[in-house]
Design an enzyme around this catalytic site. Sequence first.
Site, short mmCIF file in Angstrom:
data_model
loop_
_atom_site.label_atom_id
_atom_site.label_comp_id
_atom_site.label_asym_id
_atom_site.label_seq_id
_atom_site.Cartn_x
_atom_site.Cartn_y
_atom_site.Cartn_z
CE LYS A 119 9.23 -13.08 -5.99
NZ LYS A 119 9.71 -12.75 -4.64
CB SER A 131 8.48 -12.93 -10.65
OG SER A 131 9.69 -13.34 -11.25
CG HIS A 147 11.51 -4.01 20.60
ND1 HIS A 147 12.44 -3.01 20.79
CD2 HIS A 147 10.70 -3.99 21.68
CE1 HIS A 147 12.21 -2.43 21.97
NE2 HIS A 147 11.16 -3.00 22.52
CD GLU A 156 7.86 -4.55 -3.19
OE1 GLU A 156 9.09 -4.73 -3.24
OE2 GLU A 156 7.06 -5.15 -3.93
#
Length: 459
Positions: free
Chosen positions: A284, A278, A157, A291
Site C-alpha cells: 500500500k 499500511s 457523471h 484524504e
Amino acid sequence: SSNQMWGGRFSAGPDAIMEAINASISYDQRLSDQDITGSMAHAAMLAAQGIISGEDLAAITDGLTRVKAEIDGGEFAFSAALEDIHMNVEARLRELIGAAAGRLHTARSRNDQVATDFRLWVRDQCDAAVEGLEALQKALLSQAEAGADWVMPGFTHLQTAQPVTWGHHMMAYVEMFGRDKSRFADARARMNESPLGAAALAGTSFPIDRHATAAALGFDRPMANSLDAVSDRDFALEFLAASSICAMHLSRLSEELVIWSSAQFRFVTLSDRFSTGSSIMPQKKNPDAAELIRAKIGRIVGANVALLTVMKGLPLAYSKDMQEDKEQVFDAADTLMLALAAMTGMATDMTGNKDALEAAASSGFSTATDLADWLVRELNLPFRDAHHVTGALVAMAEGRGVDLPDLSLEDMQSVHDGIRGDIFDVLGVHKSVASRTSYGGTAPDQVRTQIARWKETLA
Ligand code: ARG
C-alpha cells in the site's frame, strides 16, 4: 477578591465555574501582537490630542514594548482571572509602569479594542491565504506546462465524456484558485476599516482622532458608525465563507487525486513524501494527505456555520456571545493554511502518468462526439440525426467489444452510406483535442495561451 479591572462595584470574586466559562485567554493570547500594536497607536493618538501627557505616553510605550518582549520570550504569565488578552496585557503594564497604565484605556473599551485586534488578525490571514493560493497555483501551472498536450479522458457523471488535455485539467484548478484569491482580496479590502475609537458603543466625549489611529494601523479609514463598529463580525464571516469555498475546491482536487492515484486509474503517482504506508498491507501507498484535505473542509464550513449561528440573533451592540468568534476563526485559518501547504506539496511532487492517461483517453468511445460532428460538417446531417447514427455505431462497437476506430468502413456505411474513409481522421484522441480550438477549449494551443497568461499574472 473582586476583579482589579472592573470590580469597583463588586464585593466578591467570580465563582470558579464563572471564570471557566468567561475566560478567553487560553486562545485569545494569539491576539497579543495586534493588541499591543493597537494600544500603542491609541496611546500615541491620546498624547497627540493632549488627552494624556508625553511622559505617560513614553511610559506606556516603553511598558508595552517590555510586555511584548515577555510574551514573545514565553515569560509572560497569562491569568484566567484576568479573562482575556486585553486585561492580561493591561494588568502587566500596570505592574511594570504603575499609574500611567490606567490612562491607556481612556476613550476606549474592550469592545472596540477586540474588534480592532481581531480585524487586524483576520486581515493578515487574508494575506496569508492569498500567498498560499499563489504557491499552489504555481505548482499546478508547472504541471500544466509539463503536460499541456497530454491527452486524458474528460468526465461528466464520472463517465468518459470527451478527451481533454492534462494541461487543461490542471488549468481549470488554477482558475478556481484564482477566484479564491480574489475573494480573500475583496474581503480584505472591505474589512480594512478601523473600529478603534468606537469605544463601548456610542463613541466618546474625548477629542480623539480616529483617522490618525486608523492610518497608524494600516486601515483605509475609521468605521463610520460606532454601533456597527463594535457589533459586527461580518468581516470574520467573509473570511470563513471565502475559506469554505476555497476548501471546497481543495476537497474536489483531493478527491480527484485519491481516484487518480488508485491502481485502477494510475493517472498520477504521488510522491513518497506525501503518501503513507499500511502497517499490514506491504503493497500500500495511501494518499492520506489528499484524504485529510478532502475531510478538513468539515471544520472550515463548520466554523462558518457556527459563527453565523452565534451572530444571527444578536441585538446591537456588543454581547459576550461574540467572544465565541475567535476559536472558530483560528481553527479554520490554521486548517486552511495547512491544507493549502499540503496540497501545494502534493501538486509539486506528483507525476502525471502520460501513458496511462492516454490509454484511458481512447477508451469509452470518447471520440463519439467528434464522429457526430464529422457527420454534421461533412454530410450536412442535422446534429440530432448525426447523434442517432453515432449512437448506432457505438452500440455496434460495444456489442463487439471494440472501440470506434476498430470498426471497418463497411461497418460504418451499413449504418449511414454517406460515410467516407476520412472519418477515421477524427477518431483519434490527439486529433480530437487539437480540434477544440474555441476560446477556453482543450486544444493544446488554447491551453498554452492560458498558461502564458497566468505565468505573467503570477510572475
Ligand atoms: N474577550 C472579549 C471578547 O472577546 C473582549 C470584549 C469584552 N467586552 C466586554 N464588554 N465584556 O469579546
